[in-house]
Design a protein around this motif. Structure first.
Motif, PDB file in Angstrom:
ATOM      1  N   VAL A   8       0.873  -1.186   0.000  1.00 27.37           N
ATOM      2  CA  VAL A   8       0.000   0.000   0.000  1.00 27.37           C
ATOM      3  C   VAL A   8       0.905   1.230   0.000  1.00 27.37           C
ATOM      4  O   VAL A   8       1.801   1.353   0.832  1.00 27.37           O
ATOM      5  CB  VAL A   8      -0.947   0.024   1.216  1.00 27.37           C
ATOM      6  CG1 VAL A   8      -1.649   1.384   1.313  1.00 27.37           C
ATOM      7  CG2 VAL A   8      -1.988  -1.078   1.100  1.00 27.37           C
ATOM      8  N   VAL A   9       0.666   2.105  -0.979  1.00 26.05           N
ATOM      9  CA  VAL A   9       1.425   3.346  -1.072  1.00 26.05           C
ATOM     10  C   VAL A   9       0.533   4.464  -0.561  1.00 26.05           C
ATOM     11  O   VAL A   9      -0.594   4.622  -1.041  1.00 26.05           O
ATOM     12  CB  VAL A   9       1.829   3.635  -2.540  1.00 26.05           C
ATOM     13  CG1 VAL A   9       2.675   4.905  -2.613  1.00 26.05           C
ATOM     14  CG2 VAL A   9       2.581   2.444  -3.148  1.00 26.05           C
ATOM     15  N   ILE A  10       1.016   5.235   0.407  1.00 28.51           N
ATOM     16  CA  ILE A  10       0.223   6.382   0.897  1.00 28.51           C
ATOM     17  C   ILE A  10       0.840   7.647   0.303  1.00 28.51           C
ATOM     18  O   ILE A  10       1.984   7.998   0.592  1.00 28.51           O
ATOM     19  CB  ILE A  10       0.180   6.448   2.437  1.00 28.51           C
ATOM     20  CG1 ILE A  10      -0.350   5.123   2.993  1.00 28.51           C
ATOM     21  CG2 ILE A  10      -0.702   7.621   2.889  1.00 28.51           C
ATOM     22  CD1 ILE A  10      -0.548   5.098   4.500  1.00 28.51           C
ATOM     23  N   ILE A  33      -3.115   5.256  -2.146  1.00 25.35           N
ATOM     24  CA  ILE A  33      -4.114   6.133  -1.513  1.00 25.35           C
ATOM     25  C   ILE A  33      -3.646   7.573  -1.680  1.00 25.35           C
ATOM     26  O   ILE A  33      -2.498   7.898  -1.340  1.00 25.35           O
ATOM     27  CB  ILE A  33      -4.219   5.848   0.004  1.00 25.35           C
ATOM     28  CG1 ILE A  33      -4.371   4.355   0.285  1.00 25.35           C
ATOM     29  CG2 ILE A  33      -5.377   6.634   0.615  1.00 25.35           C
ATOM     30  CD1 ILE A  33      -4.233   3.999   1.770  1.00 25.35           C
ATOM     31  N   ASP A  34      -4.502   8.435  -2.205  1.00 22.23           N
ATOM     32  CA  ASP A  34      -4.134   9.857  -2.297  1.00 22.23           C
ATOM     33  C   ASP A  34      -5.356  10.707  -1.998  1.00 22.23           C
ATOM     34  O   ASP A  34      -6.457  10.431  -2.470  1.00 22.23           O
ATOM     35  CB  ASP A  34      -3.585  10.206  -3.684  1.00 22.23           C
ATOM     36  CG  ASP A  34      -3.042  11.622  -3.709  1.00 22.23           C
ATOM     37  OD1 ASP A  34      -1.892  11.819  -3.276  1.00 22.23           O
ATOM     38  OD2 ASP A  34      -3.776  12.540  -4.127  1.00 22.23           O
ATOM     39  N   GLU A  35      -5.128  11.765  -1.230  1.00 21.18           N
ATOM     40  CA  GLU A  35      -6.283  12.563  -0.774  1.00 21.18           C
ATOM     41  C   GLU A  35      -6.504  13.852  -1.559  1.00 21.18           C
ATOM     42  O   GLU A  35      -7.470  14.578  -1.303  1.00 21.18           O
ATOM     43  CB  GLU A  35      -6.137  12.894   0.712  1.00 21.18           C
ATOM     44  CG  GLU A  35      -4.971  13.785   1.046  1.00 21.18           C
ATOM     45  CD  GLU A  35      -4.916  14.135   2.538  1.00 21.18           C
ATOM     46  OE1 GLU A  35      -5.944  13.997   3.217  1.00 21.18           O
ATOM     47  OE2 GLU A  35      -3.835  14.535   2.996  1.00 21.18           O
ATOM     48  N   TRP A  36      -5.609  14.188  -2.522  1.00 21.43           N
ATOM     49  CA  TRP A  36      -5.752  15.490  -3.198  1.00 21.43           C
ATOM     50  C   TRP A  36      -7.095  15.556  -3.929  1.00 21.43           C
ATOM     51  O   TRP A  36      -7.473  14.621  -4.619  1.00 21.43           O
ATOM     52  CB  TRP A  36      -4.612  15.704  -4.190  1.00 21.43           C
ATOM     53  CG  TRP A  36      -4.352  17.172  -4.381  1.00 21.43           C
ATOM     54  CD1 TRP A  36      -5.182  18.084  -4.954  1.00 21.43           C
ATOM     55  CD2 TRP A  36      -3.206  17.895  -3.947  1.00 21.43           C
ATOM     56  NE1 TRP A  36      -4.618  19.330  -4.912  1.00 21.43           N
ATOM     57  CE2 TRP A  36      -3.404  19.246  -4.306  1.00 21.43           C
ATOM     58  CE3 TRP A  36      -2.010  17.536  -3.301  1.00 21.43           C
ATOM     59  CZ2 TRP A  36      -2.460  20.238  -4.041  1.00 21.43           C
ATOM     60  CZ3 TRP A  36      -1.084  18.510  -3.044  1.00 21.43           C
ATOM     61  CH2 TRP A  36      -1.318  19.852  -3.408  1.00 21.43           C
ATOM     62  N   LYS A  37      -7.787  16.709  -3.769  1.00 22.44           N
ATOM     63  CA  LYS A  37      -9.095  16.874  -4.424  1.00 22.44           C
ATOM     64  C   LYS A  37      -8.998  17.937  -5.495  1.00 22.44           C
ATOM     65  O   LYS A  37      -8.373  18.984  -5.286  1.00 22.44           O
ATOM     66  CB  LYS A  37     -10.135  17.364  -3.406  1.00 22.44           C
ATOM     67  CG  LYS A  37     -10.527  16.341  -2.373  1.00 22.44           C
ATOM     68  CD  LYS A  37     -11.706  16.901  -1.566  1.00 22.44           C
ATOM     69  CE  LYS A  37     -12.140  15.903  -0.512  1.00 22.44           C
ATOM     70  NZ  LYS A  37     -12.008  16.379   0.831  1.00 22.44           N
ATOM     71  N   PHE A 118      -7.348   4.528  -4.144  1.00 22.26           N
ATOM     72  CA  PHE A 118      -8.299   4.953  -3.111  1.00 22.26           C
ATOM     73  C   PHE A 118      -8.184   6.457  -2.952  1.00 22.26           C
ATOM     74  O   PHE A 118      -7.084   6.974  -2.708  1.00 22.26           O
ATOM     75  CB  PHE A 118      -7.983   4.283  -1.767  1.00 22.26           C
ATOM     76  CG  PHE A 118      -8.221   2.795  -1.767  1.00 22.26           C
ATOM     77  CD1 PHE A 118      -9.418   2.271  -1.294  1.00 22.26           C
ATOM     78  CD2 PHE A 118      -7.248   1.920  -2.246  1.00 22.26           C
ATOM     79  CE1 PHE A 118      -9.642   0.898  -1.291  1.00 22.26           C
ATOM     80  CE2 PHE A 118      -7.469   0.549  -2.245  1.00 22.26           C
ATOM     81  CZ  PHE A 118      -8.666   0.033  -1.776  1.00 22.26           C
ATOM     82  N   HIS A 119      -9.315   7.161  -3.092  1.00 19.98           N
ATOM     83  CA  HIS A 119      -9.294   8.612  -2.918  1.00 19.98           C
ATOM     84  C   HIS A 119      -9.670   8.951  -1.489  1.00 19.98           C
ATOM     85  O   HIS A 119     -10.830   8.818  -1.094  1.00 19.98           O
ATOM     86  CB  HIS A 119     -10.275   9.284  -3.898  1.00 19.98           C
ATOM     87  CG  HIS A 119     -10.169  10.774  -3.890  1.00 19.98           C
ATOM     88  ND1 HIS A 119     -11.231  11.603  -4.097  1.00 19.98           N
ATOM     89  CD2 HIS A 119      -9.095  11.586  -3.691  1.00 19.98           C
ATOM     90  CE1 HIS A 119     -10.823  12.861  -4.035  1.00 19.98           C
ATOM     91  NE2 HIS A 119      -9.536  12.866  -3.785  1.00 19.98           N
ATOM     92  N   GLY A 120      -8.699   9.370  -0.712  1.00 21.73           N
ATOM     93  CA  GLY A 120      -8.972   9.703   0.686  1.00 21.73           C
ATOM     94  C   GLY A 120      -7.676   9.746   1.455  1.00 21.73           C
ATOM     95  O   GLY A 120      -6.595   9.626   0.880  1.00 21.73           O
ATOM     96  N   ARG A 121      -7.794   9.955   2.748  1.00 19.94           N
ATOM     97  CA  ARG A 121      -6.599  10.041   3.594  1.00 19.94           C
ATOM     98  C   ARG A 121      -6.248   8.674   4.161  1.00 19.94           C
ATOM     99  O   ARG A 121      -7.104   8.001   4.751  1.00 19.94           O
ATOM    100  CB  ARG A 121      -6.844  11.042   4.727  1.00 19.94           C
ATOM    101  CG  ARG A 121      -5.735  11.054   5.748  1.00 19.94           C
ATOM    102  CD  ARG A 121      -5.829  12.237   6.673  1.00 19.94           C
ATOM    103  NE  ARG A 121      -5.406  13.456   5.990  1.00 19.94           N
ATOM    104  CZ  ARG A 121      -5.290  14.642   6.607  1.00 19.94           C
ATOM    105  NH1 ARG A 121      -5.579  14.755   7.881  1.00 19.94           N
ATOM    106  NH2 ARG A 121      -4.890  15.704   5.937  1.00 19.94           N
TER     107      ARG A 121
END
Ligand code: FAD
Ligand code: NAI
Length: 475
Positions: A8-10, A33-37, A118-121
């Motif tokens: 898993v890459v955060i 997983i990346d959270e940028w919107k 996955f889009h999120g933190r």
């Protein structure tokens, strides 16, 4: 049961998404997983680099350079223009389109390589048998498990004490890239890479730009000769610099911003501007990662502690890019991402810090690889130097862009290239030859004996290599 992954890459910036792709190529079952919107709340992978860094800054640099050429240089080519204007909203809109193309491209690449996005933190929940549990907090919250984890959570702009970014008057790189109209007066704190690139964009479009720098000298990391030549060119273009300042107050209570500072002579001064860009470096970002849950070690700067192989203190947890030691550059993050994925697969991934190129995309461009003259002197290394000016290069004259030079530094005994420093047109592209040469441990004479196309800027590279042996042909 939670979804299970090998890796898993955060973080989905250049460190993270490239690591994810390489790991998938090597046969791992990978999630990123990346959270940028984006402005619609959708995913915008690519991190700082794609959204508020490398890509948008280069888009604005290109637009503003076109405008600068049309304003100041077309006439000498016999091209007349009247009623030249700049539509800043359109320019920023084009930049946003370029960013979106890159976001979409990365989503496509992740899909093509079968990386689950996955889009999120992402944050550590806990260590479990054979791996880690990761919480994903986004539109659809879930828990996933990983045998191994790569942390690539990047960095954030450093604020001046007492002057938080409001992105309206006091701007980080984010606000600096979406100013809606050319400010009459623009202040910049820090004459580093961002200050020079962003200062150049808005200066070209007509802003009166003043850059305040704490250090007494300009661009300390660059070769002194290059820094001197660049400062001369920037000053001639109209950028104003003050070195050796100490900022004491940033007041935003009025219409604009008033910066109070002490100048190099110790006198108190004030600078009144419409907008202020603060570009005084960046801080590693681990906000929201919940490092405490698993005992992940950070240093006193907040960077994740890693060894030379990017291994953290936790088994199976690696970290790359801006969130760890080393230069904060996209290509450094990418190389570390590739190397970590390969090490996970039992291969021997390697990043050579001695040949990481630096580029500043101003006009003239500045680029270098290897050691500077001052570093070689400090290291007590005997070296020979060779320099060739673009003024003596036919292609540069035809382009009408003759500022600057190429400079070679080679070992006095073996002639091995130790550093190459360029200030001038297309330095960003020219530096690649020097990087390749240094990776192959070439001598200056190797470059001097290689056939370079005529007329090309790269002939200045060959001539600078010839200059090491004091035998330039065109100067
Ligand atoms: P980032 O690109 O910062 O990516 C980190 C990603 O992780 C972000 O998308 C973030 O939202 C996400 N994230 C963080 N925490 C979490 C979490 N807990 N869960 C999920 N996602 C998370 N470098 C160059 O080499 N060339 C240039 O021309 C250049 N220009 C630049 C111009 C500007 C204005 C700036 C600010 C920087 C520039 N850089 C440039 C530097 C470059 O942008 C960085 O070195 C690079 O982006 C670092 O990559 P990274 O993957 O480590 O981190
Ligand atoms: P920087 O480290 O390049 O420059 C910061 C400057 O601010 C330094 O000259 C420093 O002496 C000065 N400074 C620090 N505190 C100050 C203070 N209180 N008052 C006045 N001056 C002060 O950092 P910058 O420009 O913010 O960029 C961050 C990083 O982003 C860069 O180091 C680079 O790694 C990356 N970047 C890379 C680019 C490229 O590769 N072309 C472009 C833009 C950013």
């Amino acid at each position: 049961m939670s979804k299970q992954f090998d890796v898993v890459v955060i973080g989905g910036g250049p460190g993270g998404y490239i690591a994810a792709i390489r790991a998938a190529q090597l046969g791992f079952n990978v999630a990123c997983i990346d959270e940028w919107k984006n402005d619609k709340g959708g995913p915008a992978p690519g991190g700082t680099c794609t959204n508020v860094g490398c890509i948008p800054s280069k888009a604005l640099l290109q637009s503003s350079e076109h405008y600068d050429h049309a304003s100041h240089h077309f006439a000498e080519h016999g091209i007349g223009l009247s009623n030249l204007s700049i539509d800043v909203a359109k320019m920023v809109g084009r930049k946003n389109t370029v960013v979106k193309q890159n976001n979409d491209g990365i989503l496509f690449l992740l899909k093509k390589n079968k990386v689950s996005f996955f889009h999120g933190r992402g944050s550590f929940a806990k260590a479990v048998e054979g791996g880690y549990e990761i919480n994903v907090a986004g539109a659809a919250a879930e828990v996933i498990t990983a045998k191994q984890v790569i942390l690539a959570t990047g960095s954030n702009a450093r604020a001046l004490p007492g002057a938080a970014f409001d992105e309206d008057k006091v701007l980080s790189n984010d606000g600096a890239l979406r100013i809606g109209a050319v400010p009459a007066k623009l202040g910049v704190i820090g004459s580093g890479v961002i200050g020079l690139e962003m200062g150049s964009v808005w200066r070209r479009l007509g802003a009166d730009v003043t850059i305040l720098e704490a250090l007494p000298n300009f661009l300390g990391a660059a070769d002194e000769g290059v820094a001197k030549e660049a400062l001369k060119a920037f000053t001639k273009q109209g950028l104003k610099f003050q070195f050796g300042v100490a900022i004491s107050k940033v007041d935003t209570s009025g219409d604009g911003v008033v910066v109070t500072y002490t100048d190099a002579k110790g006198a108190e001064q004030q600078l009144a501007v419409d907008k202020l860009i603060v570009s005084i470096g960046r801080v590693p970002n681990t906000i929201g990662l919940n490092p405490e849950a698993v005992g992940l070690k950070l240093d006193d700067r907040g960077a994740i502690v890693v060894d030379a192989d990017c291994k953290t203190n936790l088994p199976g947890v690696w970290a790359v890019g801006d969130v760890v030691r080393g230069p904060m550059l996209a290509h450094k993050a990418e190389e570390e991402g590739v190397a970590v994925a390969e090490r996970m697969a039992g291969q021997h991934g390697h990043v050579n810090f001695a040949t990481i190129p630096w580029v500043i995309y101003t006009s003239p461009e500045i680029a270098w690889v290897g050691r500077t003259e001052q570093q070689l002197k400090a290291d007590g290394v005997a070296f020979k130097a060779g320099q060739f000016p673009f003024m003596a290069n036919g292609r540069a004259r035809a382009l009408g862009d003759t500022t600057g030079f190429v400079k070679f530094l080679a070992d006095a005994t073996t002639d091995e290239i130790l550093g190459v420093h360029i200030v001038g047109p297309m330095a960003s592209e020219l530096i690649s030859e020097a990087v390749v040469a240094m990776e192959f441990k070439a001598s200056a004479e190797d470059i001097a004996r290689i056939c370079h196309a005529h007329p090309s800027l790269s002939e200045a590279t060959k001539e600078a290599a010839l200059a090491v042996d004091k035998r330039t042909l065109n100067f």
